[in-house]
Design a protein around this motif. Structure first.
Motif, PDB file in Angstrom:
ATOM      1  N   ASP A 162       0.822  -1.206   0.000  1.00 13.39           N
ATOM      2  CA  ASP A 162       0.000   0.000   0.000  1.00 13.39           C
ATOM      3  C   ASP A 162       0.860   1.263   0.000  1.00 13.39           C
ATOM      4  OD1 ASP A 162      -2.703  -1.331   0.328  1.00 13.39           O
ATOM      5  OD2 ASP A 162      -1.658  -2.081   2.106  1.00 13.39           O
ATOM      6  N   CYS A 163       2.029   1.185   0.642  1.00 12.36           N
ATOM      7  CA  CYS A 163       2.973   2.306   0.573  1.00 12.36           C
ATOM      8  C   CYS A 163       3.370   2.571  -0.876  1.00 12.36           C
ATOM      9  CB  CYS A 163       4.227   2.004   1.401  1.00 12.36           C
ATOM     10  SG  CYS A 163       3.970   1.869   3.177  1.00 12.36           S
ATOM     11  N   ALA A 164       3.529   1.511  -1.648  1.00 10.70           N
ATOM     12  CA  ALA A 164       3.857   1.650  -3.067  1.00 10.70           C
ATOM     13  C   ALA A 164       2.649   2.090  -3.879  1.00 10.70           C
ATOM     14  CB  ALA A 164       4.398   0.329  -3.606  1.00 10.70           C
ATOM     15  N   ALA A 165       1.483   1.541  -3.549  1.00  7.04           N
ATOM     16  CA  ALA A 165       0.282   1.812  -4.331  1.00  7.04           C
ATOM     17  C   ALA A 165      -0.167   3.263  -4.237  1.00  7.04           C
ATOM     18  CB  ALA A 165      -0.853   0.903  -3.863  1.00  7.04           C
ATOM     19  N   ALA A 166      -0.047   3.859  -3.065  1.00  6.63           N
ATOM     20  CA  ALA A 166      -0.615   5.192  -2.850  1.00  6.63           C
ATOM     21  C   ALA A 166      -0.056   6.233  -3.823  1.00  6.63           C
ATOM     22  CB  ALA A 166      -0.420   5.615  -1.395  1.00  6.63           C
ATOM     23  N   PRO A 167       1.252   6.481  -3.836  1.00  6.71           N
ATOM     24  CA  PRO A 167       1.747   7.474  -4.804  1.00  6.71           C
ATOM     25  C   PRO A 167       1.658   7.006  -6.252  1.00  6.71           C
ATOM     26  CG  PRO A 167       3.575   6.470  -3.604  1.00  6.71           C
ATOM     27  CD  PRO A 167       2.323   6.002  -2.952  1.00  6.71           C
TER      28      PRO A 167
END
Length: 220
Positions: A162-167
């Protein structure tokens, strides 16, 4: 010495690490790379000649590459939010999704950004066309993959993926709008934007929106 993060607030990959730091309330010093801070740029270049950000500095140790930085933080500076599962097979799923968002969403959008940065109208159109083609395939795959999930990976935990998905989805949607044909993906992007850690990163970068070469939309 406290943790130091070199990067830029408007950088998608810097935001990826900022989300992880904010999720766990990890203390750190942020050193922005830009023309107004030449001393930071010089030290960053000395430590990481490839000149890619972000770069995390922990004492005498320099850690590059966002996924590695986030895993390092979990090992060396753990907090209440575990971003990589303890179970090896579950961790493998998270790592795969992390790579998917970086390689097939963010990097796909980057084709359009790179084309626009050339200032050449033909290259701009070619870059955008390639980005659209790749993003449509990624969006369709994610629409099925995310069905029935709150966050990217199975289960209810917010993770490295999710850290990767957000930006990635934030800027991808600016590049090629996620259409109504993908309601699951659109809803997931909205949940990411509402997550306090990412909302903070987005707000901290808001003043840099005129830098987006495709023209930042008046939303988000």
């Amino acid at each position: 010495m406290s943790l130091v993060l070199y990067g830029h607030p408007f950088s998608s990959y810097t935001q990826k690490v900022l989300i992880a730091l904010y999720e766990n309330g990890t203390p750190f010093e942020f050193r922005c790379i830009g023309p107004e801070t030449p001393q930071h740029s010089a030290e960053w270049s000395r430590r990481w000649p490839l000149r890619k950000f972000p770069l995390l500095v922990d004492g005498e140790r320099d850690i590059a590459e966002t996924s590695i930085i986030i895993e390092y933080l979990q090992l060396a500076h753990p907090g209440p939010v575990r971003l990589l599962p303890a179970d090896p097979m579950a961790a493998l799923d998270v790592r795969f999704l992390d790579r998917f968002f970086d390689l097939h969403v963010m990097n796909a959008a980057q084709h359009a950004v790179d084309g626009a940065l050339t200032g050449d109208s033909v290259k701009r159109q070619e870059g955008l066309a390639l980005a659209v083609k790749k993003l449509e395939v990624a969006y369709a795959w994610l629409e099925g993959q995310l069905a029935g999930r709150t966050w990217a990976a199975p289960g209810e935990d917010f993770t490295l993926a999710d850290c990767a998905a957000a930006p990635s989805l934030f800027y991808a949607d600016w590049t090629h709008r996620i259409s109504d044909a993908f309601p699951v993906l659109r809803a997931y992007r909205s949940r990411l934007l509402a997550r306090p850690s990412f909302a903070r990163a987005v707000n901290e970068a808001r003043r840099f929106r005129p830098l987006f070469p495709l023209g930042a939309p008046d939303r988000d």
